[in-house]
Design an enzyme around this catalytic site. Structure first.
Site, PDB file in Angstrom:
ATOM      1  CB  SER A 191     -71.460   7.243 -21.840  1.00 51.94           C
ATOM      2  OG  SER A 191     -72.518   6.716 -21.081  1.00 51.94           O
ATOM      3  CG  HIS A 242     -67.191   8.734 -23.028  1.00 53.59           C
ATOM      4  ND1 HIS A 242     -67.022   7.915 -24.123  1.00 53.59           N
ATOM      5  CD2 HIS A 242     -68.010   8.069 -22.183  1.00 53.59           C
ATOM      6  CE1 HIS A 242     -67.722   6.820 -23.961  1.00 53.59           C
ATOM      7  NE2 HIS A 242     -68.330   6.872 -22.786  1.00 53.59           N
ATOM      8  CE  LYS A 250     -65.559   3.818 -23.203  1.00 52.86           C
ATOM      9  NZ  LYS A 250     -66.281   3.742 -21.953  1.00 52.86           N
TER      10      LYS A 250
END
Ligand SMILES: *Cc1c(COP(=O)(O)O)cnc(C)c1O
Length: 392
Positions: free
Chosen positions: A182, A210, A242
């Site tokens: 990250s 992610h 996300k």
């Protein structure tokens, strides 16, 4: 028994020290929806710090699904999944997520942080050993602490060291890794990790917060680019706040793993289910993730554009092919000054400092989105070029 004075005065001194060291954290209050532009204190900023990688957080179809979810289910889930909070919307989303990632089953959690705490706690115990990449996300670090297993941390990406650690421990073994790291944006070598885990009888939990939605032609994340099925020994944790633009998380795995989590994951059992309307919104965003591959193509174009430009400016970027593009400045004060200067230009980029990263690795952490245009990225590069004290 010794009586202690209340220590609030000590807290005050500690906070002052943080301020002096420029390590004090503050929040911004945002008045607009999430998007490439954010309104803060009446001023509009270009946003390079969001995880809304595909531009779905305020997508009309996602908003509409949320609204009709509220009309059908109301707002609150009312209870935990095991009592009466597990709605048809949750069930449908779990089935669709499992189908998307090609796993037998998926289980929703209220956040990614909780999914990691819950899964690690349910899959090991104090007699087990948890193996962690040094750059793993804080939630994976905390998960290992909470479950009281022995913890072995290996240097970032050092599979030789991991192999040695796996070989010298007995009992249950659980390897934890970010899919996309990250703070650096690089990708974990999932094929080699899976192979290592298999050889040492370990389980591999991949946190793809992610990667999911972003990586791979189909958006199935790190597992897709390494062609790793979500099957033993690999377990996938994906987040929905996300690239999916909504909220929540899930674990995808074999049937027995999911049933074990339902029986034993405390962060699953002892918390309220996420609102059913959020599940409905996420079903809409999953449809967009699956069908609108052009969003990933656009994001890739912006990433290449940024990296080309940053290279021309001589900036110190890391070897990242993902939406996370850190520019290393070293000193925390330098990172803070750069973030403040960008803000003057109407651009939001966070300075990442200790304890999140090592002291000499303080950085600007730029995140790109499919919703950015080429001229947004150009504007960012222009502002970076004008920063005092940067190489280039
Ligand atoms: C954001 C993030 C999480 C936490 O997910 P939430 O749903 O925001 O709690 C976990 N792991 C990684 C790597 C993350 O980036």
């Amino acid at each position: 028994m010794v009586q202690h004075e209340p220590e609030i005065s000590v807290l005050g001194a500690h906070l002052e020290r943080l301020q002096r060291q420029h390590l004090y954290r503050r929040r911004e209050t945002v008045d607009s929806p999430q998007g490439v532009e954010l309104v803060i204190d009446g001023r509009s900023f270009l946003n390079f710090c969001s995880n809304d990688y595909l531009g779905l957080a305020n997508h009309p179809q996602v908003v509409e699904a949320f609204q009709s979810g509220v009309l059908r289910y109301g707002v609150g889930a009312g209870a935990s999944h095991l009592i009466s909070g597990h709605s048809r919307a949750h069930q449908a989303l779990e089935e669709e997520l499992a189908d998307f990632v090609g796993a037998p089953r998926a289980l929703l959690f209220s956040t990614g942080y909780m999914a990691n705490l819950g899964a690690v706690g349910a899959l090991t115990d104090r007699r087990g050993t948890v193996f962690e990449d040094k750059l793993n996300h804080a939630s994976l670090i905390d998960a290992a602490r909470l479950c009281q297993a022995s913890v072995r941390r290996y240097p970032h990406g050092d599979l030789g060291r991991l192999q040695a650690l796996l070989a010298e421990s007995a009992g249950k073994k659980l390897v934890l890794t970010d899919g996309v790291f990250s703070m650096d944006g690089d990708v974990a070598p999932l094929s080699a990790l899976t192979e290592l885990a298999r050889r040492h009888g370990a389980t591999l939990l991949v946190d793809d917060a992610h990667g999911l939605g972003v990586l791979g032609a189909g958006g199935r994340g790190s597992c897709e680019i390494f062609r790793q099925p979500v099957a033993s020994p690999l377990i996938l944790m994906g987040t929905l706040g996300k690239a999916f633009g909504t909220f929540g998380a899930f674990v995808a795995a074999a049937e027995e793993v999911i049933e074990t989590l339902i029986q034993h994951a405390r962060a699953y059992i002892y918390t309220t289910a996420l609102p059913p309307a959020v599940a409905e919104a996420t079903r809409a965003s999953l449809r967009l993730v699956r069908t609108e591959a052009w969003r990933r193509d656009l994001l890739r174009e912006r990433i290449s554009q940024f990296r080309r430009g940053a290279g021309e400016l001589g900036l110190r970027v890391l070897d990242s092919a993902t939406a996370i593009q850190p520019v290393i400045l070293g000193d925390p004060d330098a990172a803070l000054a750069a973030a403040a200067a960008l803000r003057q230009h109407g651009i939001l980029v966070p300075a990442i400092r200790p304890p999140t990263v090592a002291r000499n690795a303080s950085r600007l952490r730029i995140t790109l989105s499919a919703a950015h245009t080429a001229s947004h990225v150009e504007h960012l590069l222009d502002a970076l070029a004008r920063l005092p004290g940067l190489p280039g």
